[in-house]
Design a protein around this motif. Structure first.
Motif, PDB file in Angstrom:
ATOM      1  N   ARG A 111      -3.908  -9.579 -19.970  1.00  0.00           N
ATOM      2  CA  ARG A 111      -5.219  -9.009 -19.341  1.00  0.00           C
ATOM      3  C   ARG A 111      -5.213  -7.693 -19.712  1.00  0.00           C
ATOM      4  O   ARG A 111      -5.563  -6.801 -18.832  1.00  0.00           O
ATOM      5  N   GLU A 114      -8.788  -5.472 -18.804  1.00  0.00           N
ATOM      6  CA  GLU A 114      -8.883  -5.127 -17.260  1.00  0.00           C
ATOM      7  C   GLU A 114      -7.830  -4.110 -17.037  1.00  0.00           C
ATOM      8  O   GLU A 114      -8.205  -3.457 -16.290  1.00  0.00           O
ATOM      9  N   PHE A 118      -9.038  -0.605 -15.136  1.00  0.00           N
ATOM     10  CA  PHE A 118      -9.078  -0.284 -13.780  1.00  0.00           C
ATOM     11  C   PHE A 118      -8.100   0.822 -13.829  1.00  0.00           C
ATOM     12  O   PHE A 118      -8.215   2.068 -12.866  1.00  0.00           O
ATOM     13  N   GLU A 143     -11.894   7.817  -2.892  1.00  0.00           N
ATOM     14  CA  GLU A 143     -11.977   6.397  -2.531  1.00  0.00           C
ATOM     15  C   GLU A 143     -11.994   5.677  -3.899  1.00  0.00           C
ATOM     16  O   GLU A 143     -11.476   4.601  -4.065  1.00  0.00           O
ATOM     17  N   LEU A 144     -12.528   6.228  -4.896  1.00  0.00           N
ATOM     18  CA  LEU A 144     -12.672   5.610  -6.116  1.00  0.00           C
ATOM     19  C   LEU A 144     -10.922   5.411  -6.886  1.00  0.00           C
ATOM     20  O   LEU A 144     -10.690   4.504  -7.246  1.00  0.00           O
ATOM     21  N   LEU A 147      -9.060   2.265  -4.635  1.00  0.00           N
ATOM     22  CA  LEU A 147      -9.352   0.854  -4.702  1.00  0.00           C
ATOM     23  C   LEU A 147      -8.891   0.156  -5.804  1.00  0.00           C
ATOM     24  O   LEU A 147      -8.308  -1.199  -5.937  1.00  0.00           O
ATOM     25  N   TYR A 150      -5.299  -1.954  -5.780  1.00  0.00           N
ATOM     26  CA  TYR A 150      -5.209  -3.366  -5.320  1.00  0.00           C
ATOM     27  C   TYR A 150      -5.251  -4.200  -6.485  1.00  0.00           C
ATOM     28  O   TYR A 150      -4.226  -4.895  -6.574  1.00  0.00           O
ATOM     29  N   ALA A 154      -1.915  -6.216  -7.386  1.00  0.00           N
ATOM     30  CA  ALA A 154      -2.057  -7.773  -7.211  1.00  0.00           C
ATOM     31  C   ALA A 154      -1.928  -8.718  -8.461  1.00  0.00           C
ATOM     32  O   ALA A 154      -1.481  -9.402  -8.337  1.00  0.00           O
ATOM     33  N   VAL A 155      -2.486  -7.774  -9.541  1.00  0.00           N
ATOM     34  CA  VAL A 155      -2.546  -8.779 -11.001  1.00  0.00           C
ATOM     35  C   VAL A 155      -1.202  -8.723 -11.336  1.00  0.00           C
ATOM     36  O   VAL A 155      -0.622  -9.554 -12.102  1.00  0.00           O
ATOM     37  N   GLU A 162       0.893  -9.475  -3.937  1.00  0.00           N
ATOM     38  CA  GLU A 162      -0.252  -9.775  -2.995  1.00  0.00           C
ATOM     39  C   GLU A 162      -0.146  -9.033  -1.720  1.00  0.00           C
ATOM     40  O   GLU A 162      -1.291  -8.483  -1.372  1.00  0.00           O
ATOM     41  N   MET A 166      -2.216  -5.562  -0.731  1.00  0.00           N
ATOM     42  CA  MET A 166      -3.099  -5.696   0.548  1.00  0.00           C
ATOM     43  C   MET A 166      -2.512  -4.661   1.554  1.00  0.00           C
ATOM     44  O   MET A 166      -3.496  -3.764   1.940  1.00  0.00           O
ATOM     45  N   LEU A 170      -4.936  -1.402   2.787  1.00  0.00           N
ATOM     46  CA  LEU A 170      -5.300  -1.181   4.098  1.00  0.00           C
ATOM     47  C   LEU A 170      -4.779  -0.165   4.712  1.00  0.00           C
ATOM     48  O   LEU A 170      -5.672   0.441   5.599  1.00  0.00           O
ATOM     49  N   LEU A 173      -7.002   2.624   3.181  1.00  0.00           N
ATOM     50  CA  LEU A 173      -8.402   2.846   3.887  1.00  0.00           C
ATOM     51  C   LEU A 173      -8.572   3.070   5.340  1.00  0.00           C
ATOM     52  O   LEU A 173      -9.550   3.509   5.802  1.00  0.00           O
ATOM     53  N   ALA A 174      -7.477   2.703   6.260  1.00  0.00           N
ATOM     54  CA  ALA A 174      -7.449   3.274   7.479  1.00  0.00           C
ATOM     55  C   ALA A 174      -7.480   4.816   7.418  1.00  0.00           C
ATOM     56  O   ALA A 174      -8.140   5.276   8.414  1.00  0.00           O
TER      57      ALA A 174
END
Lengths: 492, 497
Positions: A111, A114, A118, A143-144, A147, A150, A154-155, A162, A166, A170, A173-174
């Motif tokens: 991949r 992708e 990212f 913020e950009l 994200l 993740y 994860a990939v 995973e 996460m 989290l 973002l908290a």
């Protein structure tokens, strides 16, 4: 050249953005072309960031290369970019790590499109944070940058990817949940009614009432989560371990710096008086970082966990430097952000190579690697030596400045922090000895070392560490003028 | 002539409804003279024709609405106010109808014979919302509110076939009818207090009225609209209705009707301009709604139910903008709603396309569910749809560079400026909770493999729509200066006039 000067920062920002747009138009099976696009855009950003550094006027404390475009003037939002001594080293760092990161992932097979898409989005965010001088855009880019992490972990990640992805998202973002009201609150409670950081910083501290103290704490914790401050650091080692090589490089090398840079740029420059109030807390937590990170690293069996926890420890040094509020301490802190970024990128880059060949990162299973992989081992050892502050490498000067300032301002903290450095020397040397030296092991026979092409990124990183180790003035001159101005406001 | 120009979008919508009605009674009309095969053929023709008329007609209405943007003034003995605010919202509503019409084309699980009526009700409901935005008088307001609501009540059971599992439809209808009765009760108190049904006149009179009674009247009166917005505690219908209705109808209820609800709420809240305690009521509802919606969404396994609960939470964010009752907050709320419309439509685009690959019925009953696991490996099966889903979900999660991020910034800014700093902090924390469940969906689409999943072949139009709307969401987010100043002017005119 005037045109170049006013648009240079936007040009750097556009390198990954344009790269991303071009990437989206190339079919996913044309991997060579995809890599080419990523390489060209990262090389362009790298070259432009060096041009920026060369053209930077080191005698000037204020923002340079400023570009202003009103965005929503009624709401106080403008597109303002500019660099000073605090952000320029970060832009340069991002340029270096981005370029070497793309090269490191050259052999990626799954991949590809992708992955690079990212990565480019993430890097656009990182560049944006370092050059933005308006809170709206700073937060947008912040913020950009968070994200894409993740999906990247994860990939393309490994160990418990995973879960790690996460957890990381989290946690970060908290932090943003605190930043969102705090950043808007800065504009409202200051009475300036603008998000221009310079205007907010030049406004008086009066009229904040008790809100200044609260807002600073929210900004410190919000950005601090990303900088891995104790006790909000737990996402960081897990994330490093799960992430693929170049993502670890970007993550530890650049992304964590967004946090400490955010505290410095937004918290310290806009709310200096609140900074003075909270400095004891910041210094104490920083020492917790240094000691806790070092001791936990001592007990790790996975190479990446060792580096992950050593990052926690080193980010403590950055925050301790800020907490001294003296020119030397803050200079050391900014220099440490730069040096640590390059150093961890080198760490993860060589671990990535070793892991790809041996398929293990367990220190107990490795051993004698120097016999089969002298280049990869050398790179790791250089990074390790930088980490424990050996002279002639960039981190030495950074850590020296921070510790001198810390012992003067916070004697107890300073001494404890130096003790932490001794512990980190212990774990680095232990890891180096067990992993690379000792008798050659049969199972590692015939594994190939870093090839000529793939050694380019590693050599760039190592050379940067050595260059700024031998000539620290190159970087300190860049930082100094601005830091002196910041420290003057803090009363240091 | 001026009258017709001011009423142009509504006239266009009425024309479209009439055209669909004619198709329904002529081509689709039942006739005993025909045998079964011929009858079936005619029904199919009617469905095909009405699909096309609906789509083209709604595009036409969009053009008419755009033409009528600069109209200003009142109609029908001052019961109907046309201004920049109402005309802007009508454009958005028409655009929402185009999206919903397109998603509802070839709708599954709607019997072919009902298709013209299905689209007719969708059109009439939008007409009701368009008039709601302009209604400046309580009776007009109530009548058009019911027009838009009853059409929605009928669309839901249509999708679920004949007589089976109509629980959601009953729920929707009974809750809806009850809240609208409560609304009506509130309006009668308003009339009793002010002695008039004109909204501006009531607003002026309420300042002198006993404050508790005024507050009660306004709160009761807005209940019907809060129900349409699915704000806690008026949200019970949403998850069931989203899940049971066909995807196109759910998209219409989730996206277009939300725009109508927000705009209607803005207009109705004008009566309470001098009722200060409304600040606390709206703020409290905002916090409850976002917290409840986000917590309930975490547990969902069905994407449509998840979107329903996330919609409850989004309603909470929007209320944050309304609590100050000032132009900054109204601008933010409308901007956010426009972005939200586009993001929901993106999600439903994916739902409709993926839904085509799922079995049409389950145990003899029509199935309109979309389990999150059906999205597994979407990045392989259709990269464009995966991207559309990513933009839609992350937009709702407030991740830049989408309209969701910029909208939240504006909403939070407006709320902080009316001293609601701590509510904004709660909203920020809620945003973190929301990210978790949005990421679960993203994980299915981007991280999981496509093994064992049916092939997915979206048409060219679907791909273009996905890319186009995604770009629109991003451009709206990065360049808010294209929209926000116009909204700001509209709100100033609305509040000033």
């Amino acid at each position: 050249m005037a045109f170049l000067d006013t648009h240079l920062l936007t040009a750097i920002l556009l390198c990954p953005v344009v790269g991303l747009a071009v990437l989206c138009c190339i079919p996913a099976d044309r991997t060579q072309a995809l890599r080419g696009v990523a390489l060209v855009s990262s090389l362009a950003a790298f070259v432009l960031s060096i041009v920026l550094w060369m053209r930077f006027d080191t005698s000037e404390a204020d923002l340079q290369f400023v570009e202003r475009v009103p965005w929503l003037p009624d709401l106080g939002i403008s597109y303002i970019v500019g660099v000073d001594g605090l952000s320029l080293p970060m832009v340069l760092l991002t340029g270096i790590v981005f370029f070497t990161g793309v090269l490191t992932m050259w052999e990626l097979k799954t991949r590809v499109k992708e992955y690079f898409a990212f990565t480019l989005a993430l890097v656009a965010g990182v560049f944006g944070v370092f050059i933005a001088q308006d809170l709206f855009f700073l937060f947008l880019f912040y913020e950009l940058a968070v994200l894409p992490m993740y999906v990247l972990i994860a990939v393309w990640g490994s160990t418990r990817r995973e879960y790690a992805a996460m957890k990381l998202t989290l946690f970060l973002l908290a932090g943003s949940a605190l930043l969102f009201p705090a950043l808007i609150g800065l504009s409202y409670y200051s009475g300036v009614d603008s998000f221009d950081i310079q205007m907010l910083a030049s406004g008086s501290d009066e009229g904040w009432g008790g809100m200044g103290i609260v807002l600073f704490l929210m900004i410190y914790v919000g950005f601090g989560v990303l900088a891995g401050i104790f006790p909000f650091h737990t996402w960081s080692p897990v994330g490093h371990v799960a992430a693929p090589t170049a993502v670890s490089m970007l993550h530890a090398g650049v992304l964590m710096k967004l946090g400490s840079y955010g505290v410095l740029r937004v918290g310290v420059t806009i709310l200096p008086e609140a900074m003075v109030e909270w400095a004891p807390l910041i210094a104490t937590l920083a020492v917790c970082n240094i000691l806790y990170g070092a001791f936990v690293a001592l007990g790790q069996t996975d190479l990446k966990y060792v580096v992950g926890y050593s990052s926690v420890s080193h980010m403590g040094i950055v925050m301790l430097g800020l907490a001294t509020m003296t020119p030397a301490g803050i200079s050391g802190s900014v220099f440490q952000m730069f040096a640590h970024g390059v150093m961890t990128a080198l760490f993860f880059s060589s671990i990535g190579h070793i892991y790809d060949r041996t398929h293990t990162r367990e220190i107990s299973k490795l051993g004698g690697l120097f016999h089969t992989m002298p280049k990869a081992s050398t790179m790791f050892i250089i990074a390790g030596l930088a980490g424990i502050g050996v002279p002639c490498l960039a981190s030495f000067w950074a850590e020296l400045l921070v510790f001198i300032a810390a012992v003067q301002t916070w004697p107890v903290h300073g001494v404890l922090a130096i003790f932490g450095l001794v512990v980190s020397a212990l774990f680095v040397l232990r890891v180096v000895q067990r992993t690379f030296f000792g008798p050659a092991r049969e199972e590692w026979d015939g594994l190939d070392d870093i090839g000529a092409w793939m050694s380019i990124p590693r050599v760039i990183l190592a050379a940067t560490l050595i260059l700024f180790g031998l000539m620290p003035g190159l970087m300190l001159d860049t930082i100094e003028a601005t830091v002196v101005a910041v420290a003057r406001v803090l009363g240091g | 002539m001026g009258l017709y120009l001011r009423f142009l979008p509504e006239l266009g919508m009425l024309g479209l409804a009439l055209a669909l009605f004619l198709v329904s009674v002529t081509i689709g009309g039942e006739s005993d003279a025909l045998d079964e095969r011929r009858r079936d053929e005619r029904r199919r023709t009617a469905a095909y024709v009405s699909d096309r008329i609906g789509l083209l007609g709604s595009v036409g209405v969009l053009v008419l609405a755009a033409l009528a943007i600069w109209q200003n003034g009142t109609l029908f003995f001052d019961a109907y106010r046309v201004g920049l605010f109402s005309q802007l919202v009508k454009i958005v509503l028409a655009a929402g109808l185009v999206g919903a019409m397109w998603l509802a084309r070839d709708a599954r699980n709607i019997p072919v014979r009902d298709r013209p009526e299905f689209l007719l009700f969708m059109t009439l409901s939008t007409l009701g919302m368009m008039m709601l935005v302009s209604a400046d008088e309580l009776i007009t307001f109530y009548v058009v509110l019911e027009l838009s609501a009853y059409c929605l009540y009928i669309m839901v059971p249509m999708a679920s076939g004949h007589g089976s599992h109509n629980e959601a439809s009953y729920k929707y209808f009974i809750y809806g009818a009850t809240t609208s009765a409560v609304s009506l009760y509130g309006m009668t108190i308003l009339y009793g207090l002010a002695g008039t049904t004109s909204i501006p006149a009531i607003a002026a009179a309420l300042g002198a009225a006993p404050s508790t009674l005024a507050l009660a009247a306004v709160v009761l009166a807005i209940t019907g609209v809060l129900f349409k917005l699915a704000v806690f505690p008026f949200h019970f219908w949403a998850p069931d209705v989203y899940q049971v209705s066909t995807h196109g109808a759910a998209a219409f209820i989730a996206a277009t009707s939300k725009v109508g609800a927000v705009a209607a709420l803005l207009r109705l809240l004008l009566v309470g301009a001098d009722v200060e305690q409304l600040y606390w009521v709206l703020g409290g509802l905002a916090v409850l709604s976002m917290t409840f919606g986000n917590l309930a969404a975490i547990a969902q396994k069905d994407l449509k139910r998840l979107l329903a609960y996330s919609g409850v939470a989004q309603g909470g964010y929007i209320l944050l903008g309304l609590m100050g009752q000032d132009s900054a907050g109204y601008t933010a709320a409308t901007y956010y709603t426009i972005g939200y419309l586009a993001m929901v439509l993106l999600c439903f685009l994916v739902i409709v396309e993926v839904g085509r690959t799922l079995p049409e019925s389950e145990g003899g009953r029509p199935s309109n569910v979309l389990p999150i696991s059906a999205l597994d490996g979407l990045h392989q099966r259709s990269p464009v749809l995966a991207l559309a889903l990513l933009v839609g979900l992350l937009g709702m999660a407030g991740v830049p560079p989408t309209a969701g991020f910029t909208g939240k910034w504006l909403l939070f800014k407006a709320a902080i400026e009316v001293e609601a700093f701590w509510l904004v902090l709660i909203a920020g924390i809620n945003n973190t909770i929301a990210i978790y469940y949005y990421l679960i969906v993203v994980k299915a689409a981007y991280v999981h493999g496509a093994e064992g999943q049916p092939r997915l072949e979206p048409g060219l139009m679907a791909k273009m729509a996905g890319v186009g709307v995604s770009l629109a969401v991003v451009f709206l987010g990065v360049f808010p200066q294209w929209v926000v100043p116009a909204l700001d002017r509209a709100m100033n005119a609305l509040l000033g006039g």
